[in-house]
Design a protein around this motif. Structure first.
Motif, PDB file in Angstrom:
ATOM      1  N   ASN A 132       0.864  -1.327   0.015  1.00 39.69           N
ATOM      2  CA  ASN A 132      -0.028   0.073   0.066  1.00 39.69           C
ATOM      3  C   ASN A 132       0.901   1.313   0.187  1.00 39.69           C
ATOM      4  N   ILE A 133       0.158   2.527  -0.087  1.00 44.75           N
ATOM      5  CA  ILE A 133       1.034   3.509  -0.171  1.00 44.75           C
ATOM      6  C   ILE A 133       1.539   4.137   1.233  1.00 44.75           C
ATOM      7  N   ALA A 134       2.818   4.505   1.136  1.00 47.42           N
ATOM      8  CA  ALA A 134       3.526   4.707   2.395  1.00 47.42           C
ATOM      9  C   ALA A 134       2.779   5.581   3.636  1.00 47.42           C
ATOM     10  N   SER A 135       1.759   6.346   3.162  1.00 46.75           N
ATOM     11  CA  SER A 135       1.156   7.482   4.065  1.00 46.75           C
ATOM     12  C   SER A 135       0.005   6.604   4.728  1.00 46.75           C
ATOM     13  N   PHE A 136      -0.315   5.611   4.418  1.00 48.71           N
ATOM     14  CA  PHE A 136      -1.475   4.954   5.278  1.00 48.71           C
ATOM     15  C   PHE A 136      -1.042   4.657   6.634  1.00 48.71           C
ATOM     16  N   TRP A 137      -1.787   4.785   7.504  1.00 46.16           N
ATOM     17  CA  TRP A 137      -1.585   4.677   8.923  1.00 46.16           C
ATOM     18  C   TRP A 137      -0.449   5.702   9.448  1.00 46.16           C
ATOM     19  N   ASN A 138      -0.198   6.776   8.249  1.00 44.47           N
ATOM     20  CA  ASN A 138       1.156   7.546   8.560  1.00 44.47           C
ATOM     21  C   ASN A 138       2.305   6.928   8.714  1.00 44.47           C
ATOM     22  N   ARG A 139       2.294   5.720   8.134  1.00 40.63           N
ATOM     23  CA  ARG A 139       3.607   5.127   8.154  1.00 40.63           C
ATOM     24  C   ARG A 139       5.011   5.530   8.022  1.00 40.63           C
ATOM     25  N   ASN A 140       4.665   6.562   6.798  1.00 41.55           N
ATOM     26  CA  ASN A 140       6.057   6.959   6.266  1.00 41.55           C
ATOM     27  C   ASN A 140       6.872   7.873   7.518  1.00 41.55           C
ATOM     28  N   ASN A 141       6.000   8.222   8.576  1.00 43.15           N
ATOM     29  CA  ASN A 141       6.516   9.024   9.450  1.00 43.15           C
ATOM     30  C   ASN A 141       6.829   8.236  10.390  1.00 43.15           C
ATOM     31  N   VAL A 142       5.993   7.422  10.831  1.00 46.09           N
ATOM     32  CA  VAL A 142       6.023   6.606  12.139  1.00 46.09           C
ATOM     33  C   VAL A 142       7.548   5.723  11.995  1.00 46.09           C
ATOM     34  N   TYR A 143       7.525   4.863  10.960  1.00 41.92           N
ATOM     35  CA  TYR A 143       8.604   3.977  10.703  1.00 41.92           C
ATOM     36  C   TYR A 143       9.988   4.537  11.014  1.00 41.92           C
ATOM     37  N   LYS A 144      10.056   5.901  10.382  1.00 47.57           N
ATOM     38  CA  LYS A 144      11.534   6.416  10.830  1.00 47.57           C
ATOM     39  C   LYS A 144      11.579   6.460  12.412  1.00 47.57           C
ATOM     40  N   ASN A 145      10.534   7.050  13.088  1.00 46.43           N
ATOM     41  CA  ASN A 145      10.628   7.167  14.537  1.00 46.43           C
ATOM     42  C   ASN A 145      10.913   5.637  15.297  1.00 46.43           C
ATOM     43  N   LEU A 146      10.308   4.812  14.718  1.00 48.46           N
ATOM     44  CA  LEU A 146      10.822   3.367  15.087  1.00 48.46           C
ATOM     45  C   LEU A 146      12.047   3.017  14.753  1.00 48.46           C
ATOM     46  N   GLY A 147      12.842   3.596  13.892  1.00 47.13           N
ATOM     47  CA  GLY A 147      14.087   3.183  13.237  1.00 47.13           C
ATOM     48  C   GLY A 147      14.310   2.493  12.252  1.00 47.13           C
ATOM     49  N   TYR A 148      13.208   2.170  11.497  1.00 48.94           N
ATOM     50  CA  TYR A 148      13.162   1.323  10.228  1.00 48.94           C
ATOM     51  C   TYR A 148      14.211   2.252   9.372  1.00 48.94           C
ATOM     52  N   GLN A 149      15.363   1.382   8.655  1.00 49.98           N
ATOM     53  CA  GLN A 149      15.971   2.209   7.890  1.00 49.98           C
ATOM     54  C   GLN A 149      15.305   2.028   6.226  1.00 49.98           C
ATOM     55  N   TYR A 150      14.705   0.923   6.238  1.00 47.94           N
ATOM     56  CA  TYR A 150      13.990   1.206   4.687  1.00 47.94           C
ATOM     57  C   TYR A 150      12.402   0.838   4.836  1.00 47.94           C
ATOM     58  N   PHE A 151      11.679   1.539   3.928  1.00 43.41           N
ATOM     59  CA  PHE A 151      10.329   1.052   3.825  1.00 43.41           C
ATOM     60  C   PHE A 151       9.860   1.130   2.370  1.00 43.41           C
TER      61      PHE A 151
END
Ligand code: GP9
Ligand code: MN
Length: 432
Positions: A132-151
């Motif tokens: 799905n698109i990155a912005s769904f559930w705000n993942r594009n922002n949240v994943y950075k704060n969780l420390g995910y290197q790649y999405f």
């Protein structure tokens, strides 16, 4: 606020369950592959429709001697659905009483989450694969704060035409088309796949299934078996890829269902399909349906089995860390390692109902968990226990809410934890 943090810390310190030496470190150094099974409920495991297993591959995996599988594992999500499940699984804190924590607080809060901890403690790289698109559930922002290197979101794949459905790229294609990115991850890695095809309204193109499903007249129920069957096949295909490349033996694979697929209002149609009496269906049965699979597959192990212990999504992070040989003691986590002798089997639902091996409390009514019978004349000791459980669940959820709503982790500095700087990560696909 510092004193509020101290209260939270006091609770999680007291609640901490020390690892069981039999399991501690048995997956040390292995890659971690998390397979998020969208809307997948436990009742699907072993279920046959018209004589055919709905999920033959997952059934085998569930029973495999290399799998540590749980039959009393409950989803604990609120309105944040998928995002609540992700949050619990990877931070061991609860979602919010209303709305989605990812959407409301995920852009700014401090997290001490799985990708960051595994990176800092054991050098893991990290990635999410999702159609799905990155912005769904705000993942594009949240994943950075969780420390995910790649999405690797939808923009990394061809999602045109019949390659995708409502929530994005079809699962089989996600597993196939992500290979060029997946195979380049630096090992050891922590990689998560979020599937989408088994999502309400469970649409599927004819060409993607030949499963003969139920005929209840409730299209959600009838179609659910089709997309669950498809999801099962997609997992089987991914496994055969992992096996072929030799990746399987270097990995631990965690599979879990995020939340219900069939809602309480549809459970009566489901009951019919499962050969149960819809007129006898009650709140206890609805609560029972909050069971979702939790399978920890460690290829090469031979002492796996099916565990009876009650647990929930909140328990996944300390459990995983201990399997990897990383102590969870210094972190603020509300769950407890499911393998610990001190594991807490009182499972809180987001609405403050609770389940436990002996008793289940739904909307103020308590049932015997084994028989499903209402406890009509509780003894003094029972009443005391029910009240204690109510209070414990209430307190735990309130403390988690205070932690998250006031962003208290920004004041907490566990040994060696370096705060995540979200601007270190850039998920944009250079091609789009
Ligand atoms: C979409 C997906 C669905 O990207 O993860 O979320 P849900 O509707 O299940 O919360
Ligand atoms: Mn979901």
């Amino acid at each position: 606020t510092k004193s509020e943090l101290a209260k939270v810390k006091q609770f999680t310190d007291n609640h901490y369950a020390k690892p069981n030496s039999k399991y501690y470190g048995i997956a040390k150094g292995k890659n971690v592959i998390v397979l998020h099974l969208e809307s997948f409920q436990q009742f699907l495991i072993g279920q046959k429709i018209n004589g055919q297993e709905v999920t033959p591959f997952l059934n085998k995996l569930y029973k495999s001697q290399s799998s540590y599988s749980f039959k009393n594992f409950f989803h604990q999500v609120g309105q944040g659905k998928t995002s609540d499940a992700e949050n619990m699984m990877e931070t061991s804190t609860y979602g919010l009483p209303q709305g989605s924590l990812f959407a409301q607080l995920g852009s700014d809060n401090t997290f001490q989450a799985a990708p960051a901890i595994l990176n800092q403690r054991a050098g893991y790289s990290s990635a999410v694969f999702h159609g799905n698109i990155a912005s769904f559930w705000n993942r594009n922002n949240v994943y950075k704060n969780l420390g995910y290197q790649y999405f690797f979101d939808a923009s990394y794949y061809d999602t045109t035409g019949d390659r995708s459905l409502g929530y994005g790229l079809k699962d089989k294609l996600l597993f196939r088309d992500s290979v060029p990115y997946f195979e380049n991850l630096q090992q050891p890695f922590y990689a998560k796949y979020i599937t989408v095809t088994n999502h309400f309204p469970y649409d599927l193109d004819k060409e993607d299934t030949n499963f003969k499903t139920t005929n209840t007249g409730d299209s959600a129920v009838d179609n659910y078996f089709l997309t669950a069957h498809y999801l099962d096949q997609s997992i089987r295909e991914f496994y055969s890829y992992l096996k072929k490349t030799g990746m399987l033996k270097n990995s631990v694979i965690v599979l879990y269902g995020d939340h219900y697929g069939i809602s309480n209002s549809e459970n009566k149609s489901l009951a019919k399909a499962l050969g149960k009496d819809p007129d006898k269906w009650n709140d206890f049965d609805n609560a029972s349906m909050q069971r979702v699979p939790y399978i920890i597959n460690i290829p090469g192990q031979t002492n796996g089995r099916i565990f009876d212990e009650y647990a929930g999504e909140i328990d996944a992070l300390p459990t995983l860390m201990h399997l990897l040989g990383i102590s969870s003691k210094r972190y603020i986590q509300f769950g407890t390692d499911v393998f610990s002798k001190q594991h807490d089997q009182l499972v809180a639902f987001r609405n403050k109902d609770w389940v436990s091996p002996k008793y289940t409390s739904i909307d103020g009514t308590v049932y015997d968990s084994a028989s499903g019978k209402e406890i009509v004349n509780p003894s003094k000791a029972q009443t005391k226990l029910f009240k204690a459980n109510d209070a414990k669940v209430d307190n735990e959820l309130n403390l988690s809410d205070s932690l998250n709503e006031k962003n208290l982790l920004r004041f907490y500095h566990p040994k060696g934890f370096k705060n995540i700087n979200p601007s270190d990560f850039n998920y944009a696909n250079g091609l789009s």
